[in-house]
Design a protein around this motif. Structure first.
Motif, short mmCIF file in Angstrom:
data_model
loop_
_atom_site.label_atom_id
_atom_site.label_comp_id
_atom_site.label_asym_id
_atom_site.label_seq_id
_atom_site.Cartn_x
_atom_site.Cartn_y
_atom_site.Cartn_z
N SER A 1 0.90 -1.21 0.04
CA SER A 1 0.06 -0.06 -0.01
C SER A 1 0.83 1.17 0.08
CB SER A 1 -0.85 -0.05 1.24
OG SER A 1 -1.53 -1.38 1.41
N ALA B 1 0.78 11.92 -9.01
CA ALA B 1 -0.21 11.03 -9.81
C ALA B 1 0.51 10.77 -11.03
CB ALA B 1 -1.43 11.67 -10.09
N GLN C 1 0.13 7.70 -6.22
CA GLN C 1 -1.13 7.91 -5.75
C GLN C 1 -1.32 6.97 -4.60
OE1 GLN C 1 -3.85 7.32 -9.10
NE2 GLN C 1 -4.66 9.33 -9.12
N ASP D 1 -3.26 4.84 -1.19
CA ASP D 1 -4.50 4.01 -0.96
C ASP D 1 -5.00 4.67 0.22
OD1 ASP D 1 -4.14 1.38 -2.11
OD2 ASP D 1 -2.02 1.61 -1.71
N LYS E 1 -5.68 7.24 -5.31
CA LYS E 1 -6.03 5.98 -6.10
C LYS E 1 -7.55 5.77 -6.24
CE LYS E 1 -2.31 2.92 -5.02
NZ LYS E 1 -1.80 1.74 -4.39
N PRO E 2 -8.09 5.16 -7.27
CA PRO E 2 -9.45 5.15 -7.79
C PRO E 2 -10.24 4.58 -6.72
CG PRO E 2 -8.14 4.33 -9.72
CD PRO E 2 -7.19 4.38 -8.52
N GLY F 1 -9.15 4.53 -3.36
CA GLY F 1 -8.69 5.00 -1.98
C GLY F 1 -9.32 5.86 -1.27
#
Ligand code: ZN
Length: 410
Positions: free
Chosen positions: A102, A159, A164, A166, A192-193, A195
């Motif tokens: 992570s 990014a 990016q 978690d 993150k998407p 996160g």
């Protein structure tokens, strides 16, 4: 005069929520040799936006000039705060299943008081901290630190570099950033998407309920409800999905946020806090009106107590040379004739003077020598801890006083 514009939604801000006059920056403690030099003061005025209900300080000067003061706060000096951070880290590592694969980012990582727990658990992390002295302390604990201010450009850079997170944590930074929109866009960019973001900040609902006007200072730009934070998040493509109510700073929120399209389900706790804020009228002008009069009543009560004590020949000492005390004493116009000294355990403050009021700061042992009739505890949020530490004085007849939300003598 042109009205200032809301930092979030840009609407004009005709409504003053609280006007505390002029005050120096709350951490601008003075060395005795500076007493003959001019002292900078700035307007300390809050306005409330009647479009998005963000309570905010009025702009007056470049924000970074406030951070020039020599004094840097090291989070790790507070045992209670270290414990708070350790409990949070343990909980969130388990909840999110964080491990060696992570990545955790903390914004305003200070001296590593929080990220040390992630290092110990083997979770890779990165601190963001512009203050050199505290950043160096964190690096000494093995925490990588970017010595920068956080915002959209840094978020995008992280990014682009594949860094990016978690989890992005921010404890008592969200209320302290001047450009809250830019900061929030930075959170979105660096996440993150799937996160999770957690942010802690004092809850405006409690500030009003308990008349904590002394938590107002220049570096504290925003005073936040969950309703308003939800709006700010939404504009950046984020949403709040959970919230915890914490006792810190007289009542704080820890919000959990994610991307608008992420899979985290909204919890009943988040809905309950939003409903409670609506029930109390936090989206209406009446909630914010009348706060000034309540703050004035606290100020008047403190002055009455100090004047009565002086008339009766009773000695009063202060305890705790923190930001809260500076706001209260400067607004009330208290000077050394009414409060001759304030004791504080922080060596870095001892021998200096409180900004504005010029009350000397002395070590706590002074209380043993002088045995005042009253000790006015300025940081009411740690009053119980202070009373325990000073139990010996109480046994010899000293009485404890707190001023907020009203004067209380024990
Ligand atoms: Zn607004």
């Amino acid at each position: 005069m042109t009205l200032p514009a809301c930092r979030h939604c840009n609407a004009p801000l005709p409504q003053v929520f609280l006007d505390l006059g002029h005050a120096p920056p709350s951490n601008a403690y003075l060395s005795p040799d500076r007493l003959n030099a001019p002292e900078m003061t700035f307007p300390l005025r809050l306005r409330v936006c009647e479009s998005c209900w963000l309570v905010q300080t009025e702009d007056f000067a470049r924000a970074d000039s406030l951070f020039d003061a020599e004094y840097a706060y090291f989070s790790s000096t507070s045992k209670g705060w270290l414990d708070h951070a350790a409990r949070y880290a343990q909980g969130v590592i388990a909840r999110l299943g964080l491990d060696g694969t992570s990545h955790v980012i903390e914004v305003a990582s200070n001296d590593g008081y929080l990220l040390r727990n992630f290092v110990a658990a083997g979770v890779p992390c990165l601190g963001v901290e512009p203050t050199a002295s505290t950043a160096a302390a964190a690096e000494a604990l093995g925490i990588p630190v970017l010595r920068e201010f956080f915002g959209e450009s840094l978020g995008r850079r992280l990014a682009d570099e594949g860094r990016q997170a978690d989890l992005i944590a921010g404890n008592n930074v969200y209320a302290h950033v001047p450009d809250i929109n830019d900061f929030t866009r930075g959170l979105a960019a660096a996440l993150k998407p799937e996160g999770v973001i957690t942010l802690e900040f004092p809850h405006l609902m409690r500030l009003v309920e308990f008349c904590q006007f002394d938590t107002v200072y220049h570096e504290h730009f925003s005073y936040l409800s969950l309703l308003t934070v939800s709006r700010i998040f939404a504009q950046a493509g984020l949403r709040v999905f959970d919230v915890e109510e914490l006792p810190t700073h007289g009542g704080s929120l820890r919000v959990y946020g994610c991307h608008a399209g992420a899979g985290h389900a909204e919890t009943p706790d988040a809905r309950a806090v939003l409903a409670e804020e609506r029930r109390r009228g936090m989206e209406g002008a009446a909630f914010y009106a009348g706060f000034q009069a309540r703050a004035d009543a606290v100020k008047d009560g403190l002055l009455r107590f100090l004047l009565d004590a002086k008339r009766d020949g009773r000695s009063v000492a202060g305890y705790g040379a923190a930001a809260k005390g500076n706001t209260l004493l400067n607004y009330a116009g208290v000077r050394p004739d009414l409060l001759p000294y304030i004791c504080d355990a922080a060596r870095s403050k001892q021998g200096k003077l409180m900004p504005g009021s010029h009350i000397p700061i002395l070590p706590p042992e002074t209380l043993e020598d002088r045995r005042p009739d009253y000790v006015l505890i300025l940081p009411w949020n740690i009053a119980d801890e202070v009373k325990r530490q000073l139990a010996g004085l109480a046994a010899q007849g000293t009485r404890f006083v707190t001023a907020v939300p009203e004067v209380r003598v024990e």
